[in-house]
Design a protein around this motif. Structure first.
Motif, PDB file in Angstrom:
ATOM      1  N   TYR A   1       1.066  -1.289  -0.043  1.00 15.44           N
ATOM      2  CA  TYR A   1      -0.040   0.013   0.038  1.00 15.44           C
ATOM      3  C   TYR A   1       0.983   1.207  -0.054  1.00 15.44           C
ATOM      4  CZ  TYR A   1       0.935  -0.805   5.123  1.00 15.44           C
ATOM      5  OH  TYR A   1       1.048  -0.935   6.488  1.00 15.44           O
ATOM      6  N   ASN A   2       0.403   2.327  -0.324  1.00 16.31           N
ATOM      7  CA  ASN A   2       1.078   3.643  -0.634  1.00 16.31           C
ATOM      8  C   ASN A   2       2.213   3.362  -1.465  1.00 16.31           C
ATOM      9  OD1 ASN A   2      -0.577   4.747   1.406  1.00 16.31           O
ATOM     10  ND2 ASN A   2       0.835   4.397   3.023  1.00 16.31           N
ATOM     11  N   ASN A   3       2.337   2.280  -2.324  1.00 14.97           N
ATOM     12  CA  ASN A   3       2.850   1.938  -3.247  1.00 14.97           C
ATOM     13  C   ASN A   3       2.576   1.666  -4.789  1.00 14.97           C
ATOM     14  OD1 ASN A   3       5.802   1.984  -1.961  1.00 14.97           O
ATOM     15  ND2 ASN A   3       4.819   0.754  -0.555  1.00 14.97           N
ATOM     16  N   PRO A   4       2.056   2.533  -5.665  1.00 12.57           N
ATOM     17  CA  PRO A   4       1.077   1.987  -6.849  1.00 12.57           C
ATOM     18  C   PRO A   4       1.808   1.427  -7.651  1.00 12.57           C
ATOM     19  CG  PRO A   4       1.016   4.493  -6.151  1.00 12.57           C
ATOM     20  CD  PRO A   4       1.939   4.107  -5.391  1.00 12.57           C
ATOM     21  N   PRO A   5       3.410   1.039  -7.914  1.00 14.62           N
ATOM     22  CA  PRO A   5       3.671   0.233  -8.856  1.00 14.62           C
ATOM     23  C   PRO A   5       3.507  -1.372  -8.449  1.00 14.62           C
ATOM     24  CG  PRO A   5       5.335   1.800  -8.290  1.00 14.62           C
ATOM     25  CD  PRO A   5       4.257   1.933  -7.219  1.00 14.62           C
ATOM     26  N   CYS A   6       3.349  -1.565  -7.257  1.00 18.51           N
ATOM     27  CA  CYS A   6       3.232  -3.018  -6.812  1.00 18.51           C
ATOM     28  C   CYS A   6       1.904  -3.110  -5.994  1.00 18.51           C
ATOM     29  CB  CYS A   6       4.446  -3.596  -5.994  1.00 18.51           C
ATOM     30  SG  CYS A   6       5.078  -2.334  -4.862  1.00 18.51           S
ATOM     31  N   GLN A   7       0.861  -2.506  -6.114  1.00 16.08           N
ATOM     32  CA  GLN A   7      -0.408  -2.491  -5.110  1.00 16.08           C
ATOM     33  C   GLN A   7      -1.642  -2.856  -6.094  1.00 16.08           C
ATOM     34  OE1 GLN A   7      -0.252   0.989  -2.981  1.00 16.08           O
ATOM     35  NE2 GLN A   7      -1.951   1.752  -4.356  1.00 16.08           N
TER      36      GLN A   7
ATOM     37  N   ALA B   1      -5.128  -1.955  -7.659  1.00 19.46           N
ATOM     38  CA  ALA B   1      -5.850  -0.831  -8.145  1.00 19.46           C
ATOM     39  C   ALA B   1      -6.905  -1.017  -8.951  1.00 19.46           C
ATOM     40  CB  ALA B   1      -4.628   0.160  -8.652  1.00 19.46           C
ATOM     41  N   ASN B   2      -7.766  -0.282  -9.019  1.00 19.31           N
ATOM     42  CA  ASN B   2      -9.066  -0.161  -9.855  1.00 19.31           C
ATOM     43  C   ASN B   2      -9.356  -1.873 -10.229  1.00 19.31           C
ATOM     44  OD1 ASN B   2      -8.693   2.405  -9.668  1.00 19.31           O
ATOM     45  ND2 ASN B   2      -7.053   2.477 -11.132  1.00 19.31           N
ATOM     46  N   GLY B   3      -9.393  -2.734  -9.366  1.00 21.04           N
ATOM     47  CA  GLY B   3      -9.983  -3.892  -9.706  1.00 21.04           C
ATOM     48  C   GLY B   3      -8.838  -4.948 -10.262  1.00 21.04           C
ATOM     49  N   ASN B   4      -7.692  -4.418 -10.440  1.00 22.19           N
ATOM     50  CA  ASN B   4      -6.383  -5.114 -10.959  1.00 22.19           C
ATOM     51  C   ASN B   4      -5.646  -5.696 -10.176  1.00 22.19           C
ATOM     52  OD1 ASN B   4      -4.330  -5.965 -12.673  1.00 22.19           O
ATOM     53  ND2 ASN B   4      -4.746  -4.414 -14.059  1.00 22.19           N
ATOM     54  N   ILE B   5      -5.460  -6.995  -9.998  1.00 23.24           N
ATOM     55  CA  ILE B   5      -4.567  -7.545  -8.964  1.00 23.24           C
ATOM     56  C   ILE B   5      -3.233  -7.905  -9.423  1.00 23.24           C
ATOM     57  CG2 ILE B   5      -6.704  -8.713  -7.859  1.00 23.24           C
ATOM     58  CD1 ILE B   5      -5.438 -11.588  -8.990  1.00 23.24           C
TER      59      ILE B   5
ATOM     60  N   ALA C   1      -9.313   4.482   4.967  1.00 20.92           N
ATOM     61  CA  ALA C   1      -8.721   5.517   5.400  1.00 20.92           C
ATOM     62  C   ALA C   1      -7.250   5.124   6.081  1.00 20.92           C
ATOM     63  CB  ALA C   1      -9.459   6.148   6.510  1.00 20.92           C
ATOM     64  N   ALA C   2      -6.803   3.831   6.414  1.00 20.50           N
ATOM     65  CA  ALA C   2      -5.617   3.569   6.888  1.00 20.50           C
ATOM     66  C   ALA C   2      -4.416   3.738   5.849  1.00 20.50           C
ATOM     67  CB  ALA C   2      -5.627   1.938   7.357  1.00 20.50           C
ATOM     68  N   ALA C   3      -4.563   4.136   4.699  1.00 17.74           N
ATOM     69  CA  ALA C   3      -3.487   4.456   4.010  1.00 17.74           C
ATOM     70  C   ALA C   3      -3.719   5.232   2.658  1.00 17.74           C
ATOM     71  CB  ALA C   3      -3.143   2.996   3.528  1.00 17.74           C
ATOM     72  N   GLY C   4      -2.814   5.949   2.097  1.00 15.10           N
ATOM     73  CA  GLY C   4      -2.957   6.836   1.160  1.00 15.10           C
ATOM     74  C   GLY C   4      -3.734   5.853  -0.113  1.00 15.10           C
ATOM     75  N   SER C   5      -3.144   4.821  -0.331  1.00 16.26           N
ATOM     76  CA  SER C   5      -3.814   3.914  -1.464  1.00 16.26           C
ATOM     77  C   SER C   5      -3.554   2.500  -1.489  1.00 16.26           C
ATOM     78  CB  SER C   5      -3.257   4.427  -2.694  1.00 16.26           C
ATOM     79  OG  SER C   5      -1.842   4.091  -2.682  1.00 16.26           O
ATOM     80  N   GLY C   6      -4.087   1.711  -2.116  1.00 13.48           N
ATOM     81  CA  GLY C   6      -3.826   0.382  -1.862  1.00 13.48           C
ATOM     82  C   GLY C   6      -4.839  -0.671  -1.110  1.00 13.48           C
ATOM     83  N   PHE C   7      -6.101  -0.112  -0.616  1.00 11.48           N
ATOM     84  CA  PHE C   7      -6.877  -0.736   0.204  1.00 11.48           C
ATOM     85  C   PHE C   7      -7.681  -1.736  -0.682  1.00 11.48           C
ATOM     86  CE2 PHE C   7     -11.317  -1.544   1.246  1.00 11.48           C
ATOM     87  CZ  PHE C   7     -11.134  -2.186   2.432  1.00 11.48           C
ATOM     88  N   VAL C   8      -7.711  -2.846  -0.254  1.00  8.90           N
ATOM     89  CA  VAL C   8      -8.325  -4.118  -1.047  1.00  8.90           C
ATOM     90  C   VAL C   8      -9.411  -4.559  -0.632  1.00  8.90           C
ATOM     91  CG1 VAL C   8      -7.993  -6.404  -1.830  1.00  8.90           C
ATOM     92  CG2 VAL C   8      -6.073  -4.930  -1.649  1.00  8.90           C
ATOM     93  N   PRO C   9     -10.696  -4.443  -1.226  1.00  3.94           N
ATOM     94  CA  PRO C   9     -12.177  -4.848  -0.698  1.00  3.94           C
ATOM     95  C   PRO C   9     -11.961  -6.626  -0.246  1.00  3.94           C
ATOM     96  CG  PRO C   9     -12.437  -3.567  -2.510  1.00  3.94           C
ATOM     97  CD  PRO C   9     -10.802  -3.941  -2.537  1.00  3.94           C
ATOM     98  N   ALA C  10     -12.441  -6.710   0.819  1.00  4.53           N
ATOM     99  CA  ALA C  10     -12.307  -8.031   1.646  1.00  4.53           C
ATOM    100  C   ALA C  10     -12.637  -9.016   0.683  1.00  4.53           C
ATOM    101  CB  ALA C  10     -13.062  -8.168   2.886  1.00  4.53           C
ATOM    102  N   ASP C  11     -13.658  -8.898  -0.138  1.00  3.33           N
ATOM    103  CA  ASP C  11     -14.222  -9.930  -1.224  1.00  3.33           C
ATOM    104  C   ASP C  11     -13.140 -10.147  -2.252  1.00  3.33           C
ATOM    105  OD1 ASP C  11     -15.021  -7.511  -2.195  1.00  3.33           O
ATOM    106  OD2 ASP C  11     -16.278  -8.365  -3.620  1.00  3.33           O
ATOM    107  N   VAL C  12     -12.610  -9.179  -2.683  1.00  8.12           N
ATOM    108  CA  VAL C  12     -11.473  -9.399  -3.658  1.00  8.12           C
ATOM    109  C   VAL C  12     -10.076 -10.002  -3.180  1.00  8.12           C
ATOM    110  CG1 VAL C  12      -9.743  -8.113  -5.167  1.00  8.12           C
ATOM    111  CG2 VAL C  12     -12.114  -7.164  -4.921  1.00  8.12           C
TER     112      VAL C  12
END
Ligand SMILES: *[C@@H]1O[C@H](CO)[C@@H](O)[C@H](O)[C@H]1NC(C)=O
Ligand SMILES: *[C@@H]1O[C@H](CO)[C@@H](O)[C@H](O)[C@H]1NC(C)=O
Length: 299
Positions: free
Chosen positions: A209-215, A217-221, A249-260
């Protein structure tokens, strides 16, 4: 004759045990590691352990150390190390450990003043950690006489040097001192890469998380999974945990919905023999969002 009798008894004892351990290993392939300590409103350590959701708790953080500074722990609103009020957590640590939960002290963090200025400095910090939080002795133990299970390296600022030496000095005290690390997902981690190369780390919870190149994003694992595969196949360590925010809210980016996570990601990453589970930042956000409850049956 004796032999026959022994093996007869052994098979009776062994069968239920094997059956039981098979059940356990299929329902709990991995564990959940949680960071606790950076929000006074997240409840106590004992409450965290009583949920039964976590296998590892990182007490966060010792965020001042090295470079001849007096080391300081910061546990936000939980207690004040300066007035010795954090010793109240000693029985709670022991209670967590009696449930089989490993409790580690996390050093570093995103805010603080820390660095290791030399090999000698690393040696001094290792002896401080051993005497103050682990199996050694000191007149000043901010978490009381509880003996923590290990040290977590969450190094995110300051100098990148000498953490490999700190790891070697700590492991030299006792093989039973667990070492863990929380590197960022880009490889190699700027602060922890050299330390990880020692192969002395038991658990590595990589921050995806907080690391766009390896997290995620937008439904893409795909970026997350290829990074996970690189970590588990190229970095020498015991077990790897997928480090995630417990709430958006725990990070700037990289949250993964539990079902994903449970339907798409875990089935793929669990194929790695180095899979250890999921790490969550943090207990506070997990209380808010109930993330661990949603995933614990699938880790
Ligand atoms: C390490 O500890 C020794 C003994 O307490 C002290 O004399 C020395 O200055 C310390 N070195 C560093 C780099 O802090
Ligand atoms: C997912 O991301 C990868 C890497 O960026 C890209 O190659 C791929 O096309 C993406 N997949 C989808 C379905 O968008």
């Amino acid at each position: 004759m004796g032999k026959t009798k022994t093996s007869h008894h052994a098979s009776h004892l062994l069968l239920p045990l094997l059956f039981f351990s098979t059940l356990v290993s299929t329902s709990h392939g991995g564990g959940i590691a949680i960071y606790w300590g950076q929000n006074g409103n997240e409840g106590t350590l004992a409450e965290a352990c009583a949920t039964g959701k976590y296998t590892h708790v990182n007490i966060a953080f010792l965020n001042t150390f090295g470079n001849s500074q007096t080391p300081q722990m910061n546990l936000a609103g939980h207690c004040n190390p300066a007035t010795n009020s954090c010793t109240k957590f000693s029985p709670e640590i022991k209670d967590c450990q009696s449930k089989g939960i490993k409790v580690l002290l996390s050093i570093g963090g995103g805010v603080g003043s820390y660095s290791l200025s030399s090999v000698e400095d690393a040696r001094n910090v290792s002896s401080f950690l051993w005497n103050t939080f682990l199996g050694g002795k000191s007149s000043s133990r901010p978490l009381g006489d509880a003996v923590l299970d290990g040290i977590d390296f969450d190094i995110e600022l300051g100098s990148t040097q000498n953490y490999d030496h700190l790891a070697r000095f700590l492991k030299a005290y006792s093989k039973r001192v667990y070492l863990s690390a929380a590197p960022q997902c880009p490889i190699p981690d700027r602060f922890l890469g050299t330390a990880l190369d020692t192969a002395l780390f038991d658990f590595v919870w990589v921050q995806f998380y907080n690391n766009p190149p390896c997290q995620y994003a937008n439904g893409n694992i795909s970026n997350l999974v290829s990074s996970w595969n690189r970590w588990t196949s190229t970095v020498p360590a015991g077990k790897f945990f997928l480090g995630l925010p417990a709430a958006p809210a725990a990070a700037g980016s990289g949250f993964v919905p539990a079902d994903v996570l449970t339907s798409q990601i875990l089935p793929v990453i669990k194929k790695s023999p180095k899979y250890g589970g999921v790490m969550l930042w943090s207990r506070f956000y997990d209380v808010q969002n109930g993330y661990s409850s949603s995933i614990v049956g699938s880790v």
